[in-house]
Design a protein around this motif. Sequence first.
Motif, PDB file in Angstrom:
ATOM      1  N   GLU A 268       0.810  -1.260   0.020  1.00  0.00           N
ATOM      2  CA  GLU A 268       0.051  -0.053   0.030  1.00  0.00           C
ATOM      3  C   GLU A 268       0.797   1.224   0.027  1.00  0.00           C
ATOM      4  OE1 GLU A 268      -3.485  -0.451   2.875  1.00  0.00           O
ATOM      5  OE2 GLU A 268      -2.238  -2.549   3.231  1.00  0.00           O
ATOM      6  N   SER A 269       2.192   0.921  -0.364  1.00  0.00           N
ATOM      7  CA  SER A 269       2.994   2.324  -0.236  1.00  0.00           C
ATOM      8  C   SER A 269       3.247   3.147  -1.320  1.00  0.00           C
ATOM      9  CB  SER A 269       4.466   1.737  -0.041  1.00  0.00           C
ATOM     10  OG  SER A 269       4.930   1.104  -1.178  1.00  0.00           O
ATOM     11  N   GLY A 270       2.510   2.697  -2.709  1.00  0.00           N
ATOM     12  CA  GLY A 270       2.588   3.507  -4.003  1.00  0.00           C
ATOM     13  C   GLY A 270       3.902   3.471  -4.575  1.00  0.00           C
TER      14      GLY A 270
ATOM     15  N   GLY B  95      10.813   3.525  -6.308  1.00  0.00           N
ATOM     16  CA  GLY B  95      10.094   4.477  -7.166  1.00  0.00           C
ATOM     17  C   GLY B  95       8.991   4.161  -7.557  1.00  0.00           C
ATOM     18  N   ARG B  96       8.201   4.775  -8.303  1.00  0.00           N
ATOM     19  CA  ARG B  96       7.135   4.454  -8.851  1.00  0.00           C
ATOM     20  C   ARG B  96       7.179   3.829 -10.527  1.00  0.00           C
ATOM     21  NH1 ARG B  96       1.583   7.919  -7.799  1.00  0.00           N
ATOM     22  NH2 ARG B  96       1.397   7.652  -5.496  1.00  0.00           N
TER      23      ARG B  96
ATOM     24  N   PHE C 175      13.369  -3.749 -19.719  1.00  0.00           N
ATOM     25  CA  PHE C 175      12.061  -3.356 -19.641  1.00  0.00           C
ATOM     26  C   PHE C 175      11.758  -2.387 -18.521  1.00  0.00           C
ATOM     27  CE2 PHE C 175      12.856  -7.404 -17.171  1.00  0.00           C
ATOM     28  CZ  PHE C 175      12.754  -6.797 -15.982  1.00  0.00           C
ATOM     29  N   GLU C 176      10.385  -1.843 -18.520  1.00  0.00           N
ATOM     30  CA  GLU C 176      10.028  -0.787 -17.478  1.00  0.00           C
ATOM     31  C   GLU C 176       9.119  -1.509 -16.490  1.00  0.00           C
ATOM     32  OE1 GLU C 176       8.691   3.301 -18.638  1.00  0.00           O
ATOM     33  OE2 GLU C 176       6.784   2.236 -18.213  1.00  0.00           O
ATOM     34  N   VAL C 177       9.435  -1.317 -15.174  1.00  0.00           N
ATOM     35  CA  VAL C 177       8.520  -1.739 -14.218  1.00  0.00           C
ATOM     36  C   VAL C 177       7.917  -0.196 -13.351  1.00  0.00           C
ATOM     37  CG1 VAL C 177      10.237  -3.459 -13.699  1.00  0.00           C
ATOM     38  CG2 VAL C 177      10.279  -1.300 -12.497  1.00  0.00           C
ATOM     39  N   LYS C 178       6.615  -0.501 -13.039  1.00  0.00           N
ATOM     40  CA  LYS C 178       5.975   0.583 -12.595  1.00  0.00           C
ATOM     41  C   LYS C 178       4.891   0.045 -11.651  1.00  0.00           C
ATOM     42  CE  LYS C 178       2.256   1.010 -16.138  1.00  0.00           C
ATOM     43  NZ  LYS C 178       1.832   2.027 -17.129  1.00  0.00           N
ATOM     44  N   VAL C 179       4.403   0.991 -10.690  1.00  0.00           N
ATOM     45  CA  VAL C 179       3.266   0.615  -9.789  1.00  0.00           C
ATOM     46  C   VAL C 179       2.016   1.163 -10.156  1.00  0.00           C
ATOM     47  CG1 VAL C 179       3.928   2.518  -8.225  1.00  0.00           C
ATOM     48  CG2 VAL C 179       2.690   0.222  -7.313  1.00  0.00           C
ATOM     49  N   ILE C 180       1.128   0.606  -9.893  1.00  0.00           N
ATOM     50  CA  ILE C 180      -0.487   1.157  -9.997  1.00  0.00           C
ATOM     51  C   ILE C 180      -1.126   1.345  -8.733  1.00  0.00           C
ATOM     52  CG2 ILE C 180      -2.814   0.930 -11.090  1.00  0.00           C
ATOM     53  CD1 ILE C 180       0.370  -1.119 -12.532  1.00  0.00           C
ATOM     54  N   PRO C 181      -0.961   2.407  -8.223  1.00  0.00           N
ATOM     55  CA  PRO C 181      -1.608   2.396  -6.740  1.00  0.00           C
ATOM     56  C   PRO C 181      -2.795   2.239  -6.454  1.00  0.00           C
ATOM     57  CG  PRO C 181       0.014   4.370  -7.330  1.00  0.00           C
ATOM     58  CD  PRO C 181      -0.493   3.577  -8.436  1.00  0.00           C
ATOM     59  N   ASP C 182      -3.248   1.655  -5.348  1.00  0.00           N
ATOM     60  CA  ASP C 182      -4.672   1.345  -5.125  1.00  0.00           C
ATOM     61  C   ASP C 182      -5.635   0.595  -6.216  1.00  0.00           C
ATOM     62  OD1 ASP C 182      -4.374   2.541  -2.496  1.00  0.00           O
ATOM     63  OD2 ASP C 182      -5.013   4.404  -3.391  1.00  0.00           O
TER      64      ASP C 182
END
Length: 294
Positions: free
Chosen positions: A213-215, A253-254, A278-285
């Motif tokens: 839940e950190s984003g 990071g996001r 490749f690219e990694v990212k987070v999708i919050p909530d």
Amino acid sequence: MPELPKQAILIVNAASRQGAEAFESARDKLVAAGVELIDARAVEEPETLTGEVTAAIGRAPMVIVGGGDGTLSKAVDHFLGKDAVFAFLPLGTANSFARTLGFPLDLDGAVEVIANGEARRIDLASIDGDYFLNNAALGLAPLVAESVPAGLKKSLGRLGYLIWAGWSAANFNAFRLVVEDGRARHHLWATEVRIANGRYHGGVELIESADLESGELVVQAVEGRSVLKLGWSYLASAIKARARHDTVREFRGRRMRIETRPRMRVSIDGEIGPETPFEVKVIPDAIQVAAPRD
């Protein structure tokens, strides 16, 4: 936190380590606990499971997926942007996502959470559009995931993975890693890279700074060229040795970009995914999951 729906559809991957033998018991226990099952089915062909999940999301306020981390990771893509609650039965080998969420690993405990737990919003991670719940890895882990004999995995579980990892390590070499975190390009030698939304990897708590839940995502690299150091990293984390943090370097990071030399395939919650870079990212909530009450 909101209560969980009382109506659900149960879909179990019968090919997972405990799936076939757990299906009927899980169905009966859920009904006895007060969950109204609109439908319940054991899927014999894993490649059809995502289609079953997609159809179920439109028919029920909660969909219960039974299987290991790979099964859950494949299913979760279809919950993004939907109101349906993602619930699960941890029926795999490592069950890393369940451990991260504090979810019981036994069937009775899991049913209790689904019947009386709460809906919690968590982040999802993504590698080039492939969404996952818990953890991805580069290095020895994908090699083991791709080559471990099915019989060894099914009969010995996590011990089977450890035996095969030891065997595979003899022919494994370190690699060059580049991480772009939005502030700088970081260059280092590594023997493993963990891309973490959750704390557990292979059933061991390795990335303690990760939070669903950190984003943010955590990219944790086991730094250096020694495979023995990689083994020590796992052991030190398993026994919570003070020196466990000395073997790794972390980036947060996001959105980040990861390159390796040579190019390598990534393991996403135990399933083989795309090749670097490749690219990694987070999708919050991103989604609602069934979780134990705090």
